[in-house]
Design a protein around this motif. Sequence first.
Motif, short mmCIF file in Angstrom:
data_model
loop_
_atom_site.label_atom_id
_atom_site.label_comp_id
_atom_site.label_asym_id
_atom_site.label_seq_id
_atom_site.Cartn_x
_atom_site.Cartn_y
_atom_site.Cartn_z
N GLN A 539 22.75 -33.30 37.38
CA GLN A 539 22.97 -32.42 38.49
C GLN A 539 21.81 -32.70 39.49
N LEU A 540 20.78 -32.44 38.41
CA LEU A 540 19.32 -32.47 39.40
C LEU A 540 19.05 -33.77 39.94
N LYS A 541 19.29 -34.97 39.20
CA LYS A 541 19.36 -36.16 40.03
C LYS A 541 20.10 -36.50 41.36
N LEU A 542 21.27 -35.65 41.18
CA LEU A 542 22.10 -35.66 42.57
C LEU A 542 21.51 -35.13 43.70
N LEU A 543 20.63 -34.08 43.38
CA LEU A 543 19.75 -33.43 44.43
C LEU A 543 18.57 -34.36 44.70
N CYS A 544 17.94 -35.18 43.83
CA CYS A 544 16.93 -36.30 44.11
C CYS A 544 17.32 -37.13 44.84
N GLN A 545 18.43 -37.73 44.77
CA GLN A 545 19.19 -38.80 45.64
C GLN A 545 19.66 -38.21 46.90
N LYS A 546 20.15 -36.92 47.00
CA LYS A 546 20.27 -36.73 48.39
C LYS A 546 19.13 -35.82 49.42
N TYR A 547 18.31 -35.22 48.59
CA TYR A 547 17.29 -34.80 49.56
C TYR A 547 15.85 -35.40 49.19
N GLY A 548 15.84 -36.32 48.26
CA GLY A 548 14.24 -36.91 48.25
C GLY A 548 13.54 -36.06 47.39
N ILE A 549 13.89 -35.37 46.45
CA ILE A 549 13.09 -34.31 45.57
C ILE A 549 12.66 -35.51 44.28
N GLN A 550 11.76 -34.88 43.69
CA GLN A 550 11.07 -35.46 42.59
C GLN A 550 10.99 -34.44 41.45
N VAL A 551 11.48 -34.92 40.13
CA VAL A 551 11.52 -33.89 39.04
C VAL A 551 10.46 -34.53 37.91
N VAL A 552 9.79 -33.48 37.52
CA VAL A 552 8.73 -33.99 36.29
C VAL A 552 9.42 -33.17 35.03
N PHE A 553 9.81 -33.90 34.10
CA PHE A 553 10.26 -33.17 33.15
C PHE A 553 9.63 -33.85 31.68
N SER A 554 9.26 -32.91 31.17
CA SER A 554 8.56 -33.19 29.64
C SER A 554 9.55 -33.05 28.45
N THR A 555 9.57 -33.69 27.73
CA THR A 555 10.77 -33.68 26.55
C THR A 555 10.31 -34.13 25.18
N THR A 556 10.93 -33.52 24.18
CA THR A 556 10.64 -34.29 23.09
C THR A 556 11.94 -34.54 22.15
N GLU A 557 13.03 -33.85 22.50
CA GLU A 557 14.20 -34.19 21.65
C GLU A 557 15.36 -34.90 22.76
N TYR A 558 15.65 -34.39 23.79
CA TYR A 558 16.66 -34.89 24.63
C TYR A 558 15.80 -36.09 25.46
N ARG A 559 16.43 -37.12 25.82
CA ARG A 559 16.00 -38.18 26.30
C ARG A 559 17.03 -38.57 27.44
#
Length: 586
Positions: A539-559
């Motif tokens: 759902q965040l990806k949809l916001l990125c596509q629509k509004y040009g938002i960048q998300v920086v996400f640090s993860t250990t288990e979920y990929r």
Amino acid sequence: MKLLDIKIFPINKNGWESDKLVFGDHFTQLYGPNGCGKTPLVQSIAYCLGFPSVFRNDIYNHCSHVELNVECHDEKINIKRVYSRDVDIEVIDSKGRRSNFYNEKDYSSFIFEKLGIKTTTLVSNNNSATYAYIASFLPIYYLDQDDGYSKLYHAPNNFIRDQFSEIMRMILRLPVKNSFDIKKSQLSAKQQLELLDKRVNTSALKLKFATQSANSISRNYNEILHEISSLEQELEALKSSGATHDDSLLALDRLVNSNRKEIRRLVDEIYEVESRTLGINNIVHEINVEIETLNLNEEARRVFLSFNEICGSSSCSLFSSSSDSYSKNLLYLKDQIKDLQRNADADKEKIDNLKLQKTQLETVVQGIIEERNKYTIKSEISALVDSISEIKNKIFSLQSQKDELDSLIKIENTHIDILKQRDIALEKYQSYTPNRESIPSILKIKSQLRELFIKWLNVIHTTNISFDITFKDDFIPVLGTEQVSQLKGSTKIRAVLAYHAALIELMAINSLLSFKVLILDTPKQHEIHNDDLNKYILQLKLLCQKYGIQVVFSTTEYRYIGDMDDIEWNPIYKGSEQLMFLRQPN
């Protein structure tokens, strides 16, 4: 602001460093096991932007500085910050100009100016004057691993009175809650409001005159443009070689037909307005009959009151409700007649205007017909010249109408802009009054935030909470009777993630997202099911596509499996026990 790339530099030949790591246009995922150095990288992003991140001693001992390249309003900026417990920042703009900052206040002012965020003098917790720092601003967009998920807003220092509310108001361009210079600010706001009131009145008067002037134009803007285009084509055809005497006459015939078509349209409109006026007159007659009936009823009431046997007491209230009803109904009916009469007067003025246009067009048609009859006996060249002249006159007349409508549109747009400025000034002035919590823009923002918060709570599958959401202290949600701080475990983490996503979307919807970045440093993923986290990320990806938002996400288990607009950073350097993000000498 957009993140471009980041690089950590070693303190000496035995120090630690990273490659230049490029951010994705949408998602930048740091994927690796615990202890591989994800957090220092994520911390360094916020650190360059002005957040007072505290690193482990290994970073201070082995790393010299970090450089972050960003783009802000098409300007590329290099930010270099030394790893130190003090502020030591150097900024180089796209023209090579260097600026150095050694305290949070100056650097915060610099960043706020680049983001286009206005700051004002606020009230501190000890009642002194203070200002917002970038460290107070970033927790809206940056959730650090240790404390970012423990509450909705976690700043390193809470030194501003109602700090979360003030930061939110600053970001959302709402009036401040506690102004230090309240009397001065209130006076300034009042003067600005009075000035804009005068401008609104002047603008409204200009709009009135422009509208009255344009009322004589019977066709709309697009119709005028179409006819100008047709006549210009006709003119070019006549000017071209090979135009005959018949072509000249045919051009005049088209002008006659065009004007007659407009006359027929005016006749239809006159009939429609006259029919409406007749209907209004009938309604007014019916209302007058009803008023007469009410008057007869009132006379009858008074006759009854004159009989002592029926109502002998001077304080008799037998017919009081009837009297009150009579007054209200009479006032209502007379107001209706006034409204209808105003409409009838406006229609009468419109009919006179339409009839005048019809008469003028009939005169034009008659003139063209007379000229056409003369052309039949004129030479071919003479007829051609006269036809061209007639068409040019018609184009000139239409162009004048178009210019008048252009002027009206410009005046309307200017009036709307001034009204918006006046509304903003009014809200700012109201923010210094006791009823400042009921300012329309704040109520609207709260309503939007509530809907978006519920949406994101559902996205990340948050259960065992109430969706009957209200707000305290402006923007702190209350879930039924519980605050987010009362929640435990994964429910709290889900609520915090949902709330920050809702804030980002709220700002994006209202075109208030000057800092288009959301940084999430490794939430406790073992407490959130991967399917729920995946729905949240998608759902965040949809916001990125629509509004040009960048998300920086640090993860250990979920990929997250991204696309060409996403980038995954992985540890690639050999460490003592596992691959690391930072290169260490052998």
